[in-house]
Design an enzyme around this catalytic site. Structure first.
Site, mmCIF file in Angstrom:
data_model
loop_
_atom_site.group_PDB
_atom_site.id
_atom_site.type_symbol
_atom_site.label_atom_id
_atom_site.label_comp_id
_atom_site.label_asym_id
_atom_site.label_seq_id
_atom_site.Cartn_x
_atom_site.Cartn_y
_atom_site.Cartn_z
ATOM 1 N N THR A 41 0.793 -1.249 -0.069
ATOM 2 C CA THR A 41 0.060 -0.188 -0.130
ATOM 3 C C THR A 41 0.928 1.501 0.094
ATOM 4 O O THR A 41 0.240 2.195 -0.337
ATOM 5 C CB THR A 41 -0.993 0.158 1.065
ATOM 6 O OG1 THR A 41 -0.265 0.203 2.438
ATOM 7 C CG2 THR A 41 -1.789 -1.121 1.156
ATOM 8 N N ASP A 62 9.624 -7.885 3.752
ATOM 9 C CA ASP A 62 8.395 -8.479 4.169
ATOM 10 C C ASP A 62 8.746 -8.281 5.630
ATOM 11 O O ASP A 62 9.724 -9.208 6.319
ATOM 12 C CB ASP A 62 8.163 -9.764 3.764
ATOM 13 C CG ASP A 62 6.834 -10.466 4.470
ATOM 14 O OD1 ASP A 62 6.359 -9.677 5.261
ATOM 15 O OD2 ASP A 62 6.389 -11.382 4.134
ATOM 16 N N LEU A 79 4.841 1.046 11.905
ATOM 17 C CA LEU A 79 3.713 1.521 11.232
ATOM 18 C C LEU A 79 3.069 0.577 10.153
ATOM 19 O O LEU A 79 1.817 0.758 9.626
ATOM 20 C CB LEU A 79 4.139 2.865 10.540
ATOM 21 C CG LEU A 79 3.923 4.045 11.355
ATOM 22 C CD1 LEU A 79 4.951 5.106 10.752
ATOM 23 C CD2 LEU A 79 2.623 4.413 11.623
ATOM 24 N N TYR A 151 -8.442 -5.863 10.796
ATOM 25 C CA TYR A 151 -7.689 -4.658 11.340
ATOM 26 C C TYR A 151 -7.875 -4.233 12.599
ATOM 27 O O TYR A 151 -6.667 -4.050 13.416
ATOM 28 C CB TYR A 151 -8.175 -3.513 10.329
ATOM 29 C CG TYR A 151 -7.259 -2.225 10.668
ATOM 30 C CD1 TYR A 151 -5.860 -1.950 10.197
ATOM 31 C CD2 TYR A 151 -7.825 -0.951 11.120
ATOM 32 C CE1 TYR A 151 -5.221 -1.020 10.374
ATOM 33 C CE2 TYR A 151 -7.047 0.047 11.354
ATOM 34 C CZ TYR A 151 -5.610 0.187 11.098
ATOM 35 O OH TYR A 151 -5.096 1.493 11.243
#
Length: 331
Positions: A41, A62, A79, A151
């Site tokens: 993203t 990763d 983050l 999430y």
């Protein structure tokens, strides 16, 4: 330039929206920054200004696997995570893994290096809150199996894991619960409220408001959010601490405001509301004010104007036209 007490920092998800702003601020304070991202993203475009500085290094990796970091580190910020509903519902397993395994890898690194650790958690841990405004002592009202759960629960697990490392391993860890943040470098199509309204307004399309539009949000400009994260990193506070703007607005008001600031006349269209969409969302930031001396500085209108200008440039909208009259961007 504010000098940082940190010599070398590792930022996971550092090529994302908030991550890139954080990397920039750390570099500007004299910190050497190792930015880790897999670009699911995030984007290398977000850190292209940092890339010209010798103190900045970008590594594609990763973060759910052992992190490729050698040498001394005195700050680790986790983050990394898809953050918009569109992204984390498209990547549900990846979201759970980066919140769990990715957080553990970041904690292992911070513990091994005896570094300060900062977890970027979220207001989503409060779910559809029954307490308002939300204080850090509130345990939340979360649907653990709903479409948003990947999430929400990944972040709740990350908080629990961070506290476990703090208790059992002595990791110097702090937790920030970030409320809705916005600003330059958000993805136009990520489905979040502000970029969606901004792009619709700039393109002259109807602004799509989910549900009745009476649900509320508080929005915090990116530079204020990053200041809060750095203040928490610099402190010895453990948290969790809410980092957000306590000014509360309805989603409909925000849509109308963005349309008006863009100089548009497009109609508002109401669409079906999302499952488990919080009805009210607003932080109590008393703890951050008292423990960090932090509070937001950028007002909603100012922040939205800078955001509109940035997106206008990105989309190729003529900012000199009668429809869009915006100030210079503050990224």
């Amino acid at each position: 330039m504010v000098r940082s007490g940190f010599q070398r920092a590792v930022v996971t998800g550092g090529a994302g929206f908030l991550g890139s702003h954080l990397c920039e601020q750390l570099v500007s304070r004299g910190t050497e920054v190792l930015c880790l991202d897999n670009f699911v993203t995030g984007s290398s475009r977000n850190v292209r200004e940092c890339a010209t500085d010798s103190r900045f290094r970008l590594v594609e990796c990763d973060v759910t696997r052992p992190l490729p970091v050698t040498g001394d580190v005195d700050l680790v910020v986790h983050l990394a995570s898809p953050a918009s509903p569109k992204d984390y519902q498209r990547l549900p397993i990846e979201t759970m893994l980066v919140g769990g395994q990715g957080c553990m890898q970041a904690l292992e690194l911070a513990t091994e290096k005896e570094a300060r650790f900062l977890l970027a958690s979220t207001s989503e841990v409060y779910g559809d809150p029954l307490e308002h405004p939300q204080r850090e002592s509130y345990w939340g009202n979360v649907n653990p199996i709903g479409p948003r759960s990947v999430y929400d629960e990944a972040k709740r697990y990350a908080e629990a894991l961070t506290c476990a490392y703090r208790r059992e391993r002595g990791t110097r860890a702090g937790i920030a619960r970030i409320f809705n943040s916005y600003g330059p470098r958000m993805q136009p199509d990520d489905g979040r409220m502000v970029p969606t309204f901004v792009c619709q307004a700039l393109r002259g399309k109807p602004l799509t408001v989910a549900g009745s539009g009476r649900q509320t949000r508080s929005v915090c400009y990116a530079s204020d959010t990053v200041r809060g994260l750095l203040a928490l990193a610099d402190s010895g506070c453990e948290g969790p601490l809410n980092i957000g703007n306590p000014q509360e607005y309805s989603v409909l008001y925000l849509a109308e405001t963005i349309r008006d600031l863009a100089g548009g006349t497009a109609p508002i269209e109401f669409v079906a509301g999302a499952a488990d969409d919080p009805r009210r969302r607003c932080p109590d930031i008393t703890a951050a004010e008292e423990q960090l001396g932090w509070q937001p500085e950028i007002g909603m209108h100012e922040g939205l104007l800078h955001t509109l200008h940035w997106f206008a440039e990105l989309l190729g909208v003529d900012t000199a036209s009668d429809r869009v009259r915006l100030p210079s961007s503050r990224a």
